[in-house]
Design a protein around this motif. Sequence first.
Motif, short mmCIF file in Angstrom:
data_model
loop_
_atom_site.label_atom_id
_atom_site.label_comp_id
_atom_site.label_asym_id
_atom_site.label_seq_id
_atom_site.Cartn_x
_atom_site.Cartn_y
_atom_site.Cartn_z
N HIS A 38 0.82 -1.21 0.00
CA HIS A 38 0.00 0.00 0.00
C HIS A 38 0.86 1.26 0.00
CE1 HIS A 38 -3.64 -2.11 0.03
NE2 HIS A 38 -3.99 -2.06 1.31
N HIS A 39 1.98 1.23 0.72
CA HIS A 39 2.82 2.43 0.77
C HIS A 39 3.49 2.70 -0.58
CE1 HIS A 39 5.66 -0.83 1.42
NE2 HIS A 39 6.69 0.00 1.39
N VAL A 40 3.79 1.63 -1.32
CA VAL A 40 4.33 1.79 -2.67
C VAL A 40 3.26 2.37 -3.58
CG1 VAL A 40 5.37 0.61 -4.64
CG2 VAL A 40 5.94 -0.12 -2.30
N ALA A 41 2.05 1.81 -3.49
CA ALA A 41 0.95 2.30 -4.31
C ALA A 41 0.65 3.77 -4.03
CB ALA A 41 -0.30 1.46 -4.06
N GLU A 42 0.76 4.18 -2.76
CA GLU A 42 0.50 5.58 -2.41
C GLU A 42 1.48 6.51 -3.09
OE1 GLU A 42 -0.12 8.39 1.58
OE2 GLU A 42 0.46 6.27 1.79
N ARG A 43 2.76 6.10 -3.12
CA ARG A 43 3.76 6.92 -3.81
C ARG A 43 3.43 7.05 -5.30
NH1 ARG A 43 8.70 7.44 -0.64
NH2 ARG A 43 9.72 8.29 -2.50
N LEU A 44 2.90 5.99 -5.87
CA LEU A 44 2.60 6.00 -7.30
C LEU A 44 1.33 6.78 -7.61
CD1 LEU A 44 3.48 2.26 -8.04
CD2 LEU A 44 4.86 4.27 -8.58
N THR A 45 0.30 6.65 -6.77
CA THR A 45 -0.92 7.41 -7.01
C THR A 45 -0.68 8.91 -6.81
OG1 THR A 45 -1.67 7.01 -4.72
CG2 THR A 45 -2.51 5.53 -6.45
N ASP A 46 0.24 9.26 -5.92
CA ASP A 46 0.59 10.68 -5.75
C ASP A 46 1.13 11.27 -7.04
OD1 ASP A 46 -0.22 10.67 -3.13
OD2 ASP A 46 1.80 10.53 -2.28
N LEU A 95 4.87 -2.57 -15.14
CA LEU A 95 4.71 -3.72 -14.25
C LEU A 95 5.87 -3.74 -13.28
CD1 LEU A 95 3.50 -6.44 -13.34
CD2 LEU A 95 4.68 -7.53 -15.27
N ILE A 96 5.55 -3.79 -11.98
CA ILE A 96 6.56 -3.90 -10.93
C ILE A 96 6.41 -5.27 -10.28
CG2 ILE A 96 7.40 -3.00 -8.72
CD1 ILE A 96 6.32 -0.27 -9.48
N LEU A 208 14.14 -1.67 -15.32
CA LEU A 208 14.92 -1.27 -14.15
C LEU A 208 14.94 -2.46 -13.21
CD1 LEU A 208 16.31 0.80 -12.22
CD2 LEU A 208 13.99 1.39 -11.40
N ALA A 209 16.12 -2.97 -12.88
CA ALA A 209 16.27 -4.11 -11.96
C ALA A 209 17.09 -3.65 -10.77
CB ALA A 209 16.93 -5.28 -12.67
N LEU A 257 12.44 4.03 -3.40
CA LEU A 257 11.20 4.37 -4.09
C LEU A 257 11.38 5.61 -4.97
CD1 LEU A 257 8.65 3.68 -1.23
CD2 LEU A 257 8.80 2.47 -3.41
N ARG A 258 12.24 6.51 -4.55
CA ARG A 258 12.52 7.67 -5.40
C ARG A 258 13.21 7.25 -6.69
NH1 ARG A 258 14.24 10.60 -1.73
NH2 ARG A 258 16.46 10.14 -1.88
N ASP A 259 14.12 6.27 -6.59
CA ASP A 259 14.76 5.75 -7.80
C ASP A 259 13.73 5.15 -8.75
OD1 ASP A 259 17.28 6.51 -6.96
OD2 ASP A 259 17.84 4.52 -6.21
N VAL A 260 12.76 4.42 -8.17
CA VAL A 260 11.73 3.80 -9.00
C VAL A 260 10.84 4.86 -9.64
CG1 VAL A 260 9.66 2.33 -8.96
CG2 VAL A 260 11.72 1.64 -7.71
N THR A 261 10.35 5.81 -8.85
CA THR A 261 9.44 6.82 -9.41
C THR A 261 10.15 7.72 -10.41
OG1 THR A 261 9.81 8.23 -7.46
CG2 THR A 261 7.88 6.79 -7.43
N ASP A 262 11.43 8.03 -10.17
CA ASP A 262 12.18 8.83 -11.15
C ASP A 262 12.28 8.07 -12.47
OD1 ASP A 262 12.54 10.84 -9.31
OD2 ASP A 262 14.65 10.40 -8.90
#
Length: 271
Positions: A38-46, A95-96, A208-209, A257-262
Amino acid sequence: MAGVHGNTIVYDVHRPESGPVGVVFLAHGLGEHAARYHHVAERLTDLGYLVVAPDHAGHGRSGGRRVGVKDFEDFTDDLHTVVEQTDRSVGPTFLIGHSMGGAIALKYALDHPDVLDGLVLSGPALMPGDDLPSFMVKLAPRLGKAVPWLPATALPASAVSRDPKVVAAYEADPLVWHGKIPAGLGGTLIETMGTFPDRLPTLAVPTLAIHGGADRLANPEGTRMLGRLAGGEDVTVKIYDGLFHEIFNEPEQDAVLRDVTDWLEAHRSVG
């Protein structure tokens, strides 16, 4: 939703406040469930993404015998059903996948190369651990087919994260499988791992791995192998020194998570 073998597949849908800019599917790891993200999803929905996160068959809230899948295709076929039932016209599709979910995600990307605009693998289970003897690697798929419910090995909770609160929550979570992994699931996972070296040169999806360098549950060498063998030109591999298996639940999770969202944002414009 009904899965490919009639099991009920439960999935979470996290919606952004305004119209989505893209869709991200999340594939969780062995024995756990989507609600742990859920915390990952929250970063993505933001950031405006629609996030869809299913519980795999035999996991969490979904139907089927607990961790009882004996054919890896069951996971990828169910995932494809979820993907096909989601409106992806809003933007690029990502896809993550984490751990076993990373193996599911990679196989899905190889099986459906035209569906995804980007692939993110977190601590993916792409190669057996160094502690597993070679004869067991060869025997595991046959053993899994012969005696699929034979208890094989357990996942030590202490290896999940360096954060004791994360470990305690994992141990107390009733939706997490705390028993030993049946030979059927272990065997089909190892069998799928064995296909990746030959298939990775066909991987063309931007990827991205990322992996914890101190991961004791999924071999970091599998992620390094992907970096060497993946056929696409857009492949990024990053190993985080000292981090354990669940890099989204480590004390350094914000940086991860910043690396992923970037990376997602950089690829959204070209998706």
